[in-house]
Design an enzyme around this catalytic site. Structure first.
Site, PDB file in Angstrom:
ATOM      1  N   SER A  96       0.856  -1.189   0.000  1.00  8.93           N
ATOM      2  CA  SER A  96       0.000   0.000   0.000  1.00  8.93           C
ATOM      3  C   SER A  96       0.891   1.239   0.000  1.00  8.93           C
ATOM      4  CB  SER A  96      -0.919   0.017   1.230  1.00  8.93           C
ATOM      5  OG  SER A  96      -1.811  -1.070   1.198  1.00  8.93           O
ATOM      6  N   LYS A 171      -7.359   1.619  -2.640  1.00 10.68           N
ATOM      7  CA  LYS A 171      -7.002   1.175  -1.289  1.00 10.68           C
ATOM      8  C   LYS A 171      -7.012   2.341  -0.310  1.00 10.68           C
ATOM      9  CE  LYS A 171      -5.504  -1.540   2.010  1.00 10.68           C
ATOM     10  NZ  LYS A 171      -4.224  -2.262   1.982  1.00 10.68           N
ATOM     11  N   LYS A 240      -0.243   5.172   8.583  1.00  9.25           N
ATOM     12  CA  LYS A 240       0.449   5.324   7.303  1.00  9.25           C
ATOM     13  C   LYS A 240      -0.554   5.481   6.158  1.00  9.25           C
ATOM     14  CE  LYS A 240       1.434   1.990   4.673  1.00  9.25           C
ATOM     15  NZ  LYS A 240       1.866   0.747   3.978  1.00  9.25           N
TER      16      LYS A 240
END
Length: 298
Positions: A96, A171, A240
């Site tokens: 990701s 995502k 994150k």
């Protein structure tokens, strides 16, 4: 069957690589942790002295790595994956990272005739182990079709969402919602508990009412009500992902007011040493503040 190189055998990468091995694929693995490499070798994988050797001659290269800096290093170092690549090879990045970073890496791969798919996943460690991940793929549709058989081994729902970078964008959108919803769930449950409601009763009612969400259904019964905050999906990783969503939104000129507020909660949790705990552990911040515990009554 296509030959595979797999870089990154962490919490997600290891079970994904195992599933490919169990499906009969030839898998060459590489990770900085030699213990996990040896574990995979004992189950039929091949080892490699470095990333270049791991990539050499393989049809498909998978990466499952923690962040963009590591992805870049794994690809571009002197004995990195691209150093061992060949024309027509396919890189599938399960990590990701930001769409912009993926597009940069894809351009460097394309310069060597290597195809690039960004394919971040959803479903957590449980989904990786069971081979039931949801996979969001950016890149050329024809390249995806060439890899679909392998992706079917590790995921049950595979979506082509657009060109390179679109998978990472999808995502970020998904995990933006997860991060916000998790904070909302903890505030709602703490409010109810402080007012005297039974947490288990709240869960039962909300689960069949308009306030229900994945965060409620996945994180309340087995985590919050049990006082079990072992990942799961760690706060550091959620932080994150929210940071990347906020960065991408800033680049597009979109204010994420609620996203920024949620991010502040995860930052507070990190300051309190909870970064490696499951995202549901953010409820402990409120529990401490108001002096109650949101647990199932014994």
């Amino acid at each position: 069957m296509k030959s595979v190189a797999f870089a990154g055998l962490g919490a997600m990468g290891k079970p994904i690589a195992k599933n490919l091995l169990q499906a009969g694929y030839s898998v060459t693995v590489f990770d900085i942790c030699q213990e996990v490499v040896q574990e995979l070798i004992s189950q039929g994988a091949k080892g490699a002295a470095n990333l270049k050797e791991a990539a050499s001659g393989k049809d498909i290269i998978f990466m499952s790595l923690p962040n963009a800096a590591i992805v870049e290093n794994v690809l571009l170092q002197e004995v990195g994956l691209l150093a061992g690549s060949h024309q027509g090879q396919i890189i599938i990045d399960l990590s990701s990272v930001t769409p912009g970073h993926t597009q940069k890496m894809a351009k460097l791969a394309a310069d060597k005739g290597v195809h690039y798919l960004d394919a971040p996943v959803s479903g957590g460690v449980a989904g990786a182990s069971a081979g039931t991940l949801t996979i969001m793929v950016g890149g050329e549709a024809a390249v995806l079709e060439d890899c679909r058989e392998l992706l079917n081994v590790i995921g049950k729902k595979i979506y082509h969402v657009g060109p390179v970078g679109a998978g990472d964008t999808m995502k970020l959108v998904n995990n933006l919602l997860l991060g916000i919803n998790m904070v909302a769930v903890t505030e709602a449950l703490t409010l109810g508990a402080k007012a005297g409601l039974d947490p288990a009763t709240m869960l039962e009612i909300i689960s069949v009412s308009s306030g229900r969400s994945y965060a409620l259904e996945a994180k309340v019964p087995g985590f919050i009500l049990q006082g079990n905050f072992e990942p799961g999906f760690a706060i550091d990783l959620q932080h994150k992902d929210l940071a990347m969503a906020i960065q991408t939104a800033a680049e597009l000129g979109i204010p994420l007011k609620v996203g920024n507020m949620a991010q502040a909660v995860y930052e507070e949790a990190q300051v309190k040493g909870l970064g490696r705990k499951d995202i549901s552990a953010v409820i402990t911040l409120l529990e401490e503040l108001v002096g109650i515990s949101v647990r199932t009554k014994k």
